[in-house]
Design a protein around this motif. Sequence first.
Motif, PDB file in Angstrom:
ATOM      1  N   LYS A 224      -1.569  -2.856 -13.880  1.00 21.99           N
ATOM      2  CA  LYS A 224      -2.393  -4.056 -13.694  1.00 21.99           C
ATOM      3  C   LYS A 224      -1.493  -5.282 -13.543  1.00 21.99           C
ATOM      4  O   LYS A 224      -0.724  -5.609 -14.446  1.00 21.99           O
TER       5      LYS A 224
ATOM      6  N   ASN B   4       2.202   1.711  -3.498  1.00 26.22           N
ATOM      7  CA  ASN B   4       1.119   2.076  -4.404  1.00 26.22           C
ATOM      8  C   ASN B   4       0.689   3.529  -4.228  1.00 26.22           C
ATOM      9  O   ASN B   4       0.238   4.171  -5.188  1.00 26.22           O
TER      10      ASN B   4
ATOM     11  N   TRP C 112     -11.209  -6.719 -11.508  1.00 20.79           N
ATOM     12  CA  TRP C 112     -10.721  -6.022 -10.318  1.00 20.79           C
ATOM     13  C   TRP C 112      -9.254  -5.636 -10.488  1.00 20.79           C
ATOM     14  O   TRP C 112      -8.848  -4.515 -10.160  1.00 20.79           O
ATOM     15  N   LEU C 113      -8.439  -6.549 -11.034  1.00 25.40           N
ATOM     16  CA  LEU C 113      -7.032  -6.246 -11.272  1.00 25.40           C
ATOM     17  C   LEU C 113      -6.883  -5.079 -12.237  1.00 25.40           C
ATOM     18  O   LEU C 113      -6.014  -4.214 -12.063  1.00 25.40           O
TER      19      LEU C 113
ATOM     20  N   MET D  22      -2.192   4.353  -6.816  1.00 23.63           N
ATOM     21  CA  MET D  22      -3.072   3.179  -6.769  1.00 23.63           C
ATOM     22  C   MET D  22      -3.842   3.148  -5.460  1.00 23.63           C
ATOM     23  O   MET D  22      -3.388   3.657  -4.436  1.00 23.63           O
ATOM     24  N   LYS D  23      -5.003   2.552  -5.503  1.00 24.51           N
ATOM     25  CA  LYS D  23      -5.828   2.428  -4.307  1.00 24.51           C
ATOM     26  C   LYS D  23      -5.202   1.435  -3.330  1.00 24.51           C
ATOM     27  O   LYS D  23      -4.380   0.603  -3.707  1.00 24.51           O
ATOM     28  N   LYS D  24      -5.626   1.537  -2.071  1.00 27.84           N
ATOM     29  CA  LYS D  24      -5.193   0.566  -1.089  1.00 27.84           C
ATOM     30  C   LYS D  24      -5.821  -0.796  -1.386  1.00 27.84           C
ATOM     31  O   LYS D  24      -6.904  -0.881  -1.967  1.00 27.84           O
ATOM     32  N   ILE D  25      -5.123  -1.839  -1.004  1.00 29.93           N
ATOM     33  CA  ILE D  25      -5.666  -3.189  -1.154  1.00 29.93           C
ATOM     34  C   ILE D  25      -6.942  -3.283  -0.329  1.00 29.93           C
ATOM     35  O   ILE D  25      -6.941  -2.939   0.860  1.00 29.93           O
ATOM     36  N   PRO D  26      -8.032  -3.704  -0.926  1.00 31.68           N
ATOM     37  CA  PRO D  26      -9.323  -3.657  -0.225  1.00 31.68           C
ATOM     38  C   PRO D  26      -9.428  -4.626   0.943  1.00 31.68           C
ATOM     39  O   PRO D  26      -8.860  -5.722   0.918  1.00 31.68           O
TER      40      PRO D  26
ATOM     41  N   GLU E  25      -9.100  -2.589 -12.810  1.00 30.62           N
ATOM     42  CA  GLU E  25      -9.461  -1.341 -12.119  1.00 30.62           C
ATOM     43  C   GLU E  25      -8.392  -0.937 -11.114  1.00 30.62           C
ATOM     44  O   GLU E  25      -8.017   0.235 -11.007  1.00 30.62           O
ATOM     45  N   TYR E  26      -7.874  -1.919 -10.394  1.00 32.88           N
ATOM     46  CA  TYR E  26      -6.850  -1.682  -9.380  1.00 32.88           C
ATOM     47  C   TYR E  26      -5.606  -1.059  -9.995  1.00 32.88           C
ATOM     48  O   TYR E  26      -4.967  -0.182  -9.394  1.00 32.88           O
TER      49      TYR E  26
ATOM     50  N   ASP F  91       0.828  -1.208   0.000  1.00 27.43           N
ATOM     51  CA  ASP F  91       0.000   0.000   0.000  1.00 27.43           C
ATOM     52  C   ASP F  91       0.863   1.259   0.000  1.00 27.43           C
ATOM     53  O   ASP F  91       0.532   2.257  -0.655  1.00 27.43           O
TER      54      ASP F  91
END
Length: 204
Positions: free
Chosen positions: A157, A61, A130-131, A66-70, A133-134, A58
């Motif tokens: 990605k 990223n 999801w990958l 990049m967003k945090k891992i959900p 978008e991530y 995180d």
Amino acid sequence: MKKAGIIMILGSLLLLGLFKFPLWNIMLGAPQYPDPMGMNIYITGIEGVNEFDIQNIDGLNHYIGMKKIPKPEEMWEFEVFPIVIGGMAALGVIIGILGFFGKLSYKWFLGWLILTSVLGILGMYDFNNWLTEYGTDLDPNAIMKMTHPDGTPMTYKPPLFGHQKMLNFDVDSWPHTGAYMLFAGMALSLIAFFIGKKEWETNN
């Protein structure tokens, strides 16, 4: 179809391994990180391979937007997948028991396999989305903005399957123990189908 029924039951029960073991694994390695970082993806959430991997990933990223891992509560999949896997395991066991007592045709074994395969393909499609978008939905105000030679922004990605080079990181994405147990369970259901067909033809 006693033998086929037992094999079908065993194959179905292997799906329960997904509640214990990771479905997928993604590892990141780079020269400045002698110990690779990684994520184990379960049907109930994402965990770091090592204690601080999620925090470290995180942190990296964040610099590229990049967003945090959900967390599990942030993705509906982590609520639905356990229900689907548990339901398919239970259905397979019921089919195996009924097959054992000759209450249904061997074709039900193949039907379970086809349904499981379709659900698996849909799950992989959702995982790949999801990958995507991530790795592509980046914060425009990120500290680092990396671009290709033509000026277009880079995306990050991770590969759905295999190895990929991203900046100075080597990223590997492969099935883990849970996935192999799922594949083994599906293979056993196919074996049960052919054995059941032979037993059915012998007895009818």
